[in-house]
Design a protein around this motif. Structure first.
Motif, mmCIF file in Angstrom:
data_model
loop_
_atom_site.group_PDB
_atom_site.id
_atom_site.type_symbol
_atom_site.label_atom_id
_atom_site.label_comp_id
_atom_site.label_asym_id
_atom_site.label_seq_id
_atom_site.Cartn_x
_atom_site.Cartn_y
_atom_site.Cartn_z
ATOM 1 N N LYS A 42 0.831 -1.205 0.000
ATOM 2 C CA LYS A 42 0.000 0.000 0.000
ATOM 3 C C LYS A 42 0.866 1.256 0.000
ATOM 4 C CE LYS A 42 -4.023 -2.206 2.049
ATOM 5 N NZ LYS A 42 -5.102 -2.164 3.058
ATOM 6 N N GLU A 177 -9.847 3.923 3.242
ATOM 7 C CA GLU A 177 -8.925 2.947 2.647
ATOM 8 C C GLU A 177 -8.002 3.712 1.711
ATOM 9 O OE1 GLU A 177 -8.886 -0.918 -0.349
ATOM 10 O OE2 GLU A 177 -10.783 -0.125 0.386
ATOM 11 N N ILE A 180 -4.948 3.578 -4.439
ATOM 12 C CA ILE A 180 -3.759 3.075 -5.133
ATOM 13 C C ILE A 180 -3.174 4.254 -5.908
ATOM 14 C CG2 ILE A 180 -2.915 1.484 -6.899
ATOM 15 C CD1 ILE A 180 -5.324 -0.324 -6.142
#
Length: 309
Positions: A42, A177, A180
């Motif tokens: 991540k 979250e 990307i």
């Protein structure tokens, strides 16, 4: 190669290769490795390379292959927070004030609360990437970061470190979250080490002849095998010459597409001269290759391909 199931997360480097290939992006194992690690760890992915080598297409392939929305921040000189992160909808704020006054509301605190309500917040790409993830976080493309100035680059440190931004009137907004993140640079200037340290890095180079031919077969399947081989060999030789701007894979695809539109099955000197504008983007380069140099290169290409069988 076994097909990758769209919408799932790669569990290996081979999975990552299949994901990219499923979107017609043919990557080397080195690139697939750093993409896989960026997804697993991540961490933002920082891609440098010449213009036209396919850096932006990587983000697009990840978006489609992972079935996630793509949010793109196109960088340019003078880019600031109001264009990249957020701004307040001033006309809507003024209208809200007038409506409140007309209805008899004179409480300053209530007016201020209405003024800076999220209804009036215009979300730009950075805030969209952090606050509008929905069920899955998006792919956030920060394209051509080298076009911005160092002040904006410094601002991004908070975003890339903690995946958050601070809006004085609302407070700190954090991503549920992390998105990307794919950052690209054409290296027109050096990016500061503080930002690079937060990313995994990969240099995206021009493809070798075999890989470029495979890409052309995918992207321009209507081109004859002879034409595809000649185009790739010709472009590979051009990149070995001291041109002002070497053609990237994007230009190779454009040139092959243009030649097929003209119903050409093979290269010839006249066609090369007539279509160089789809391959080269500077007049000095076109003038140089459009003369005897271009014909000589074509002669060498044909001799090379004939010898190779």
């Amino acid at each position: 190669m076994e097909r990758f199931e769209a919408g799932t997360t790669p569990t290996s480097i081979d999975d990552t290769l299949r994901l990219l290939e499923g979107q017609d992006y043919l990557a080397g194992r080195g690139l697939a490795t750093v993409i896989f690690l960026a997804l697993r760890m991540k961490r933002p992915l920082f891609l440098e390379g010449e213009a036209g080598v396919g850096k932006t297409e990587i983000a697009k392939a990840l978006s489609k292959g992972l079935d996630r929305p793509l949010i793109r921040l196109q960088c340019y000189e003078g880019l600031d927070v109001s264009s990249a992160v957020y701004e307040w909808n001033y006309p809507a704020q003024m209208l809200d004030i007038r409506l409140s006054e007309a209805s008899g509301v004179d409480d300053r605190r209530q007016l201020q609360a209405n003024l800076y309500d999220e209804r009036h917040l215009i979300r730009r790409p950075v805030l969209q990437a952090l606050a509008e993830a929905g069920e899955t976080a998006p792919v956030f493309l920060i394209d051509e970061l080298d076009r911005t100035d160092e002040a904006f680059e410094a601002f991004l440190l908070e975003v890339l470190s903690d995946f958050q931004v601070t809006i004085p009137e609302l407070g700190t907004i954090r991503a549920a979250e992390p998105p990307i993140v794919v950052i690209t640079s054409n290296r027109t200037r050096e990016i500061h080490d503080a930002l690079k340290r937060r990313c995994l890095y990969h240099w995206v180079d021009y493809p070798q002849a075999e890989q470029e031919l495979a890409i052309l077969r995918r992207k321009v399947p209507q081109a004859s095998e002879t034409l595809s081989r000649q185009v790739v060999a010709y472009v590979q030789r051009l990149r070995a010459i001291d041109l002002f701007k070497n053609p990237g894979i994007a230009e190779t695809i454009d040139w092959a597409t243009a030649l097929t539109e003209l119903d050409r099955m093979a290269l010839d000197p006249e066609t090369i001269t007539d279509t160089l504008g789809t391959l080269l983007k500077y007049q000095d380069d076109i003038a140089r290759i459009g003369g005897g140099e271009g014909a000589r290169i074509l002669s060498d290409v044909k001799a090379e391909l004939l010898a190779a069988g």
